[in-house]
Each structure stands twice: as structure tokens, then as C-alpha cells.
Design a protein around this motif. Structure first.
Motif, mmCIF file in Angstrom:
data_model
loop_
_atom_site.group_PDB
_atom_site.id
_atom_site.type_symbol
_atom_site.label_atom_id
_atom_site.label_comp_id
_atom_site.label_asym_id
_atom_site.label_seq_id
_atom_site.Cartn_x
_atom_site.Cartn_y
_atom_site.Cartn_z
ATOM 1 N N HIS A 40 40.815 22.722 -23.319
ATOM 2 C CA HIS A 40 41.978 23.169 -22.543
ATOM 3 C C HIS A 40 41.749 22.963 -21.044
ATOM 4 O O HIS A 40 40.615 22.892 -20.580
ATOM 5 C CB HIS A 40 42.230 24.649 -22.854
ATOM 6 C CG HIS A 40 43.557 25.145 -22.406
ATOM 7 N ND1 HIS A 40 44.746 24.594 -22.819
ATOM 8 C CD2 HIS A 40 43.892 26.169 -21.580
ATOM 9 C CE1 HIS A 40 45.746 25.247 -22.266
ATOM 10 N NE2 HIS A 40 45.252 26.210 -21.508
ATOM 11 N N HIS A 41 42.833 22.890 -20.272
ATOM 12 C CA HIS A 41 42.731 22.671 -18.827
ATOM 13 C C HIS A 41 42.445 23.958 -18.048
ATOM 14 O O HIS A 41 42.285 23.913 -16.832
ATOM 15 C CB HIS A 41 44.007 21.999 -18.291
ATOM 16 C CG HIS A 41 45.228 22.847 -18.394
ATOM 17 N ND1 HIS A 41 45.999 22.873 -19.536
ATOM 18 C CD2 HIS A 41 45.792 23.700 -17.523
ATOM 19 C CE1 HIS A 41 46.998 23.713 -19.352
ATOM 20 N NE2 HIS A 41 46.899 24.225 -18.136
ATOM 21 N N ALA A 85 36.904 24.973 -18.142
ATOM 22 C CA ALA A 85 37.881 24.017 -18.650
ATOM 23 C C ALA A 85 37.209 22.691 -18.991
ATOM 24 O O ALA A 85 36.306 22.236 -18.292
ATOM 25 C CB ALA A 85 38.974 23.788 -17.601
ATOM 26 N N ARG A 86 37.634 22.110 -20.090
ATOM 27 C CA ARG A 86 37.162 20.799 -20.549
ATOM 28 C C ARG A 86 35.632 20.696 -20.534
ATOM 29 O O ARG A 86 35.057 19.787 -19.921
ATOM 30 C CB ARG A 86 37.807 19.702 -19.728
ATOM 31 C CG ARG A 86 39.306 19.677 -19.917
ATOM 32 C CD ARG A 86 39.968 18.482 -19.276
ATOM 33 N NE ARG A 86 41.359 18.428 -19.639
ATOM 34 C CZ ARG A 86 42.361 18.829 -18.858
ATOM 35 N NH1 ARG A 86 42.113 19.305 -17.663
ATOM 36 N NH2 ARG A 86 43.590 18.737 -19.268
#
Length: 112
Positions: A40-41, A85-86
């Protein structure tokens, strides 16, 4: 209609669940690992499981850090790990029999 999707994924790898034996027929055991993935961002707070009483987790690898290096320190079970994130994180379980111990794995040194 609200969309439902997964922001992160955790996979527990049990070192106690091996079905192999050594040359003397003794059951092989290993350390337990936890692999966390966040495609997810946004960052996700991931609650670390309590596999055993007194268990703590060491971030062995964290791709959100420079060159994937692990952060120093340990994380108690049932606390949140800041999964960026990521990123992907590999955590190794450490069981401390009611006392705090410092080991090479808990410091930022590479094991020998």
C-alpha cells in the motif's frame, strides 16, 4: 458500495514445525520468523503476535531502510511495528525468559 482490500500481509514461518530429523533421529527446530509485506502507498501499524510468553521480535531486514539494513533494538510482542509504505520486513522471534538480554542480533552488528 465500499471497496474492501488488504493493505498488508503477514506470514508466520514456524521453526518448530519442521518435520525433518538430524542424522541421530532428533527433531530439527529453528527460529520462528515473521514476514510482513505492505504494498500500500500508506504506512501500516502491524501488531506483532505473541507466540510465547516473553517473546520479542528483532527486525532482521527492512526494505524501507537504507540498503535494507535492520533497525537497532527489539519489539515486544503485542506492540505495533511501523510497517512503511511499499516495504517488506523480516522479523526473527527472540524468547527472553523474563529478563532483558542484549545479543548480537539485538544490536546492529552482523552475526558472525
Amino acid at each position: 458500495m465500499a471497496q474492501s482490500f488488504i493493505h498488508s500481509l503477514g506470514m508466520f514461518l514456524s521453526g518448530q514445525g519442521l518435520e525433518e530429523t538430524d542424522e541421530r533421529g532428533r527433531k530439527l527446530v529453528d527460529t520462528d520468523f515473521l514476514v510482513l509485506l505492505n504494498p500500500h502507498h500508506e504506512d501500516v501499524e502491524f501488531t506483532l503476535p505473541a507466540i510465547r510468553t516473553g517473546s520479542r521480535w528483532i527486525a532482521w531486514m527492512d526494505t524501507s531502510r537504507e540498503e535494507g539494513l535492520r533497525p537497532a533494538g527489539t519489539h515486544d510482542a503485542l506492540t505495533n511495528y511501523p510497517l512503511q509504505a511499499r516495504s517488506m520486513v523480516v522479523l526473527m522471534e527472540r524468547h527472553v525468559n523474563g529478563k532483558k538480554e542484549e545479543s548480537k542480533e539485538e544490536s546492529n552488528e552482523a552475526p558472525s
